[in-house]
Design an enzyme around this catalytic site. Structure first.
Site, PDB file in Angstrom:
ATOM      1  N   CYS A  83       0.805  -1.223   0.000  1.00 37.44           N
ATOM      2  CA  CYS A  83       0.000   0.000   0.000  1.00 37.44           C
ATOM      3  C   CYS A  83       0.836   1.270   0.000  1.00 37.44           C
ATOM      4  CB  CYS A  83      -0.941  -0.001   1.199  1.00 37.44           C
ATOM      5  SG  CYS A  83      -2.069  -1.406   1.219  1.00 37.44           S
ATOM      6  N   GLY A  99      -6.512 -10.292  -1.518  1.00 35.15           N
ATOM      7  CA  GLY A  99      -6.111 -11.675  -1.305  1.00 35.15           C
ATOM      8  C   GLY A  99      -4.758 -11.954  -1.921  1.00 35.15           C
ATOM      9  N   CYS A 120     -13.906   1.198   6.957  1.00 31.29           N
ATOM     10  CA  CYS A 120     -12.935   0.428   6.180  1.00 31.29           C
ATOM     11  C   CYS A 120     -12.831   1.038   4.782  1.00 31.29           C
ATOM     12  CB  CYS A 120     -13.375  -1.027   6.055  1.00 31.29           C
ATOM     13  SG  CYS A 120     -13.757  -1.842   7.634  1.00 31.29           S
ATOM     14  N   CYS A 121     -11.616   1.197   4.281  1.00 33.60           N
ATOM     15  CA  CYS A 121     -11.458   1.779   2.945  1.00 33.60           C
ATOM     16  C   CYS A 121     -11.915   0.791   1.881  1.00 33.60           C
ATOM     17  CB  CYS A 121     -10.005   2.193   2.712  1.00 33.60           C
ATOM     18  SG  CYS A 121      -8.857   0.807   2.528  1.00 33.60           S
TER      19      CYS A 121
END
Length: 393
Positions: free
Chosen positions: A82, A118, A212-213
């Protein structure tokens, strides 16, 4: 001697939900061309490019940069989870600062899939294996998305330590939506009340869905240059990078059985300390901050890691509204990852874009008054944290 590094051009696309965006190279072309236009230079002046993305085949960076031109320059592909976008920025800054180039492009983009993140390669060691082991030992696993379990677990550890109310985390999401309502680039511009945020379904205590983004698609870009290049092109008083630091995990991430440490608290604290020391300022000197609010729990923890408030003081900081307009420091005027969106490879460069606009005084309805010093925090589990300090004289 190290050279000063200026940010003379920035650009980003409006972020979109998976399935509703152009292809990655088209988004990259839009952001890159906006940055070039903003800088007032042709692509032929760019000497190197660092292109960041997380999900994609090898050399997607070249395919994206080729949309801007075919000049034979070095193109380096970057993947740091990220924090990918700010890692590309970090590398571009090093090239200018070290005298290896005069003008460099940092480009980030992401075309994401629907649903929780994932793993793509299940026949080899997972790079998050050590982090997952900490979570297993500290709290076990359940069916919630793994990232929500990690950051939610860190928030729960904090809540148990300090007696923090669950609504305190919700207040962060309320602020994010309010800020995003003034940002035309944000994915979610609808204002939500604290009651609506807390009533949304629980993902992992203390996180509800609106804390939550979302998975997001988009692109961002920045043009960096030396003082000499800026002078030759008639660019006066640009925003510049006053200090920057990258850290990776310390032993404390794994050997203290702390969810807070595992999700990057010490990485953030160390990078921030390095930046403050290099710039000769402290957190009290900041006007505006864009920080990595992938979950409300991480924004709360980051307030303390960056020194915006004392350890254990985040709840009061939030309820006193010292994190928004009229308070001590405006955090995430863009709406942050929670509301603007989080296309992994583009996030760090979108943060850069917002802060450059703020320091130029061109952020329109979300402008922070008299902004002169800005801080960017971008975190990737696995792990890397990049903290960047921007100034404009």
């Amino acid at each position: 001697m190290k050279r000063r590094v200026n940010v003379i051009g920035v650009g980003m696309t409006r972020f979109a939900k998976p399935g509703s965006s152009p292809d990655y190279h088209e988004m990259a072309r839009e952001a890159g061309q906006l940055a070039l236009n903003d800088a007032g230079i042709p692509y032929a002046d760019v000497e190197q490019a660092f292109a960041g993305y997380v999900y994609g085949d090898s050399t997607c960076g070249q395919r994206a940069v080729y949309e801007l031109g075919l000049s034979g320059i070095p193109v380096v592909n970057v993947n740091n989870n990220c924090s990918t976008g700010s890692t590309a920025l970090f590398l571009a800054r090093q090239a200018i600062e070290g005298g290896l180039a005069e003008c460099v492009l940092a480009l980030g983009f992401e075309k994401m899939e629907r649903g929780a993140l994932g793993s793509k390669f299940n026949d080899r060691e997972n790079p998050m294996g050590q982090h997952a082991q900490v979570m297993l030992d500290a709290q076990g696993f359940n069916s919630a998305p793994p990232a929500a379990q990690m950051f939610g677990g860190a928030g729960r550890e904090y809540r148990w330590r300090y007696g923090t109310r669950r609504e305190t985390f919700g207040k962060i999401a309320e602020k994010a939506r309010r800020h995003a309502s003034k940002n035309p680039y944000a994915l979610f511009g609808q204002v939500l009340s604290l009651e609506e945020i807390m009533a949304s379904e629980e993902v992992f205590d203390p996180l509800t869905r609106f804390q939550c983004c979302p998975p997001t698609c988009g692109a961002g870009a920045a043009i960096l240059c030396s003082d000499e290049f800026a002078a030759r092109h008639g660019i006066s008083n640009p925003v510049y990078i006053a200090a920057q630091a990258m850290t990776t995990d310390f032993a404390s991430s794994f050997n203290e059985q702390s969810m807070i440490k595992m999700v990057g608290y010490d990485m953030t604290q160390a990078a921030a300390h390095s930046v403050y020391e290099a710039a000769g300022i402290g957190p009290e000197d900041l006007d505006v901050v864009e920080l990595h609010d992938c979950f409300t729990a991480n924004e709360l923890l980051t307030y303390e890691a960056l020194g915006l408030c004392p350890e254990g003081g985040a709840e009061q900081f939030i309820w006193d509204e010292d994190n928004t307009y009229g308070g001590k420091v405006v955090t995430n005027p863009s709406g942050g990852l929670l509301s603007k969106g989080h296309p992994l490879g583009a996030t760090g460069l979108a943060q850069c874009t917002e802060l450059v606009w703020q320091l130029r005084g061109t952020a329109d309805a979300r402008q922070v008054d008299n902004a002169r010093v800005a801080l960017q925090h971008n975190l990737g589990l696995g792990g890397a944290c990049v903290v960047t300090l921007y100034r404009r004289d």
